[in-house]
Write a protein that holds these residues in place. Structure first.
Motif, PDB file in Angstrom:
ATOM      1  N   LEU A 139       0.817  -1.205   0.000  1.00  0.00           N
ATOM      2  CA  LEU A 139       0.000   0.000   0.000  1.00  0.00           C
ATOM      3  C   LEU A 139       0.857   1.263   0.000  1.00  0.00           C
ATOM      4  N   SER A 140       2.006   1.225   0.667  1.00  0.00           N
ATOM      5  CA  SER A 140       2.905   2.383   0.636  1.00  0.00           C
ATOM      6  C   SER A 140       3.432   2.628  -0.772  1.00  0.00           C
ATOM      7  N   SER A 141       3.720   1.561  -1.495  1.00  0.00           N
ATOM      8  CA  SER A 141       4.170   1.705  -2.888  1.00  0.00           C
ATOM      9  C   SER A 141       3.053   2.255  -3.758  1.00  0.00           C
ATOM     10  N   ILE A 142       1.807   1.843  -3.493  1.00  0.00           N
ATOM     11  CA  ILE A 142       0.670   2.383  -4.252  1.00  0.00           C
ATOM     12  C   ILE A 142       0.522   3.874  -3.977  1.00  0.00           C
ATOM     13  N   ALA A 143       0.663   4.280  -2.719  1.00  0.00           N
ATOM     14  CA  ALA A 143       0.553   5.698  -2.376  1.00  0.00           C
ATOM     15  C   ALA A 143       1.663   6.513  -3.035  1.00  0.00           C
TER      16      ALA A 143
ATOM     17  N   ALA B 247     -12.181   7.981   1.696  1.00  0.00           N
ATOM     18  CA  ALA B 247     -10.748   8.017   1.989  1.00  0.00           C
ATOM     19  C   ALA B 247     -10.016   7.091   1.029  1.00  0.00           C
ATOM     20  N   PRO B 248      -8.929   7.576   0.396  1.00  0.00           N
ATOM     21  CA  PRO B 248      -8.171   6.719  -0.521  1.00  0.00           C
ATOM     22  C   PRO B 248      -7.587   5.501   0.186  1.00  0.00           C
TER      23      PRO B 248
ATOM     24  N   GLY C 122      -5.928   0.978   3.848  1.00  0.00           N
ATOM     25  CA  GLY C 122      -5.997  -0.441   3.496  1.00  0.00           C
ATOM     26  C   GLY C 122      -5.466  -1.333   4.613  1.00  0.00           C
ATOM     27  N   VAL C 123      -4.394  -0.895   5.301  1.00  0.00           N
ATOM     28  CA  VAL C 123      -3.843  -1.668   6.417  1.00  0.00           C
ATOM     29  C   VAL C 123      -4.807  -1.650   7.601  1.00  0.00           C
TER      30      VAL C 123
END
Length: 427
Positions: A124-128, A152-153, A235-236
């Protein structure tokens, strides 16, 4: 957090592959760019992981049962070495080693799913950040960045700046409101799950290191996740909230269907079992028959809840059998049977037995010489006191010995010590 997540980067490819497979299914139903498709993909990932962790959960339950069995021994060690904490800890560790019990087994499910948690965080950090990772290519990356959960994204955090949130097509207020609500729900579910375990499925009267550990986890884990939650992407938070809800439901099922012996949950379960048995006058399921059979087999080793269950069956006119079935019959409660057994006459002391033995023949003697027997009985204690004062001729004659040769010899033989004549002719 990013450093820890990169440490588990080796598992990001399997995690991203699983998410993409679920997204393909839910995307065909809700649309590929919707928050429902991506959010349900994360929820399905949690369910899949928790199903795979069921063996560890079973091991956790067994470890908890073993810790409950060891509670009396642990309490004895604690009382014996209450002034020596070091010796107390050494004896506890020795007891754990001898019985093969691991007090940290309750943390196994959390430790086992930690790699998946950090791998999802890395994804999810890579997606952000707009970077492809694992099997998530550029098209899937654009779809995930457009997905919103309640405004919220999917990759937004509570601590993100307004500019970063705006780049994900959202507002900072909506992101903080959604993340704050999810953080509170995540911490509350964690606290309720641990509190349910402490209040219903363990014995709080015994203060042991295991109990202190469980109590510590009940307060520390919610605080940790509340503080760390502000750095988790949405997501987390969905992942961890789903994990807590799954754990809470799984634990509720175990407590209701297989409670710890001697706990409050076992008392409630046996009351429900008793109600079903008395209503139908039989034990219907095989699992319940196994439970009744195990209680019967314990005998005097039953705990208070199990004794109460057996007594209630007896009061209802039902008797539990060794095979787990019940039959109709008039049986006293178990407490009354023990009380009757304790009321049995005790063996009399030796002095009372001798007194009773001397009086009983006096009442059952033949009618030939009742006065002589009574006189002998009354004179018995006086004879022992006046024996040395009476003349020798007035003493009762002793019966002759079998090897004697006459009355004189028998009378001489009754004398003691130096008074016995050396020659039979002397008188």
């Amino acid at each position: 957090m990013d450093t820890i997540a990169s440490f588990f980067s080796f598992i990001t490819t399997p995690v991203s592959w699983v998410i993409v497979q679920f997204h393909t299914v839910y995307g065909a139903i809700f649309g590929p760019d919707t928050g429902w498709a991506w959010g349900l993909s994360i929820v399905s990932l949690v369910v899949l992981i928790r199903i795979c962790l069921i063996p560890l959960f079973v091991k956790q339950i067994k470890s908890t049962r073993n810790m409950q069995v060891l509670q009396p021994k642990m309490k004895a060690i604690q009382e014996r070495y209450k002034n020596d904490k070091q010796r107390q800890s050494e004896e506890m560790m020795k007891l754990y080693k001898e019985t093969g019990t691991n007090p940290l087994s309750s943390c196994l499910p959390i430790l086992a799913q930690s790699p998946f948690f950090f791998a999802l965080y890395h994804v999810l950090s890579s997606i952000a950040s707009g970077k492809t990772i694992g099997v998530i290519n550029q098209s899937l990356l654009d779809s995930a960045r457009q997905a919103h959960i309640f405004g919220a994204p999917l990759a937004a955090k509570f601590t993100d700046s307004a500019d970063k949130v705006a780049s994900l097509d959202a507002t900072q207020i909506s992101v903080r409101v959604v993340t704050a609500i999810m953080i509170v729900l995540m911490s509350a579910s964690q606290f309720y799950t641990q509190r349910q375990l402490m209040t219903k499925n363990v014995d709080l009267t015994v203060k042991t290191p295991y109990m202190q550990q469980q109590k510590m986890l009940m307060y520390i884990f919610p605080v940790i996740f509340m503080v760390m939650g502000i750095n988790f992407p949405v997501g987390v938070l969905v992942y961890w909230l789903t994990t807590n809800v799954w754990t809470m439901g799984q634990q509720m099922y175990v407590i209701n269907q297989n409670p710890t012996p001697g706990s409050k949950a076992q008392d409630q379960y046996l009351q429900r079992l008793l109600k079903g048995i008395t209503t139908h006058s039989e034990v219907r399921s095989k699992r319940r028959r196994n439970i009744v059979s195990a209680i019967v087999a314990k005998g005097p080793d039953r705990n208070d809840n199990e004794r109460k269950f057996i007594n209630s069956l007896s009061k209802s006119g039902l008797v539990a059998q060794a095979d787990g079935t019940v039959i109709k019959g008039e049986a006293l409660p178990e407490g009354e049977s023990h009380a009757t057994k304790r009321q049995q006459p005790k063996r009399q002391p030796k002095s009372k037995r001798h007194t009773g033995g001397g009086q009983q023949p006096a009442s059952k003697t033949s009618g030939t010489k009742p006065s002589d027997d009574a006189a002998d009985a009354d004179a018995a204690p006086k004879t022992s006191l006046q024996k040395n004062d009476e003349p020798k001729d007035s003493q009762p004659k002793q019966p002759p010995r079998k090897n004697g040769s006459g009355g004189a010899r028998a009378k001489a033989g009754a004398r003691k010590g130096q008074q016995r004549p050396k020659h039979p002719t002397k008188k």
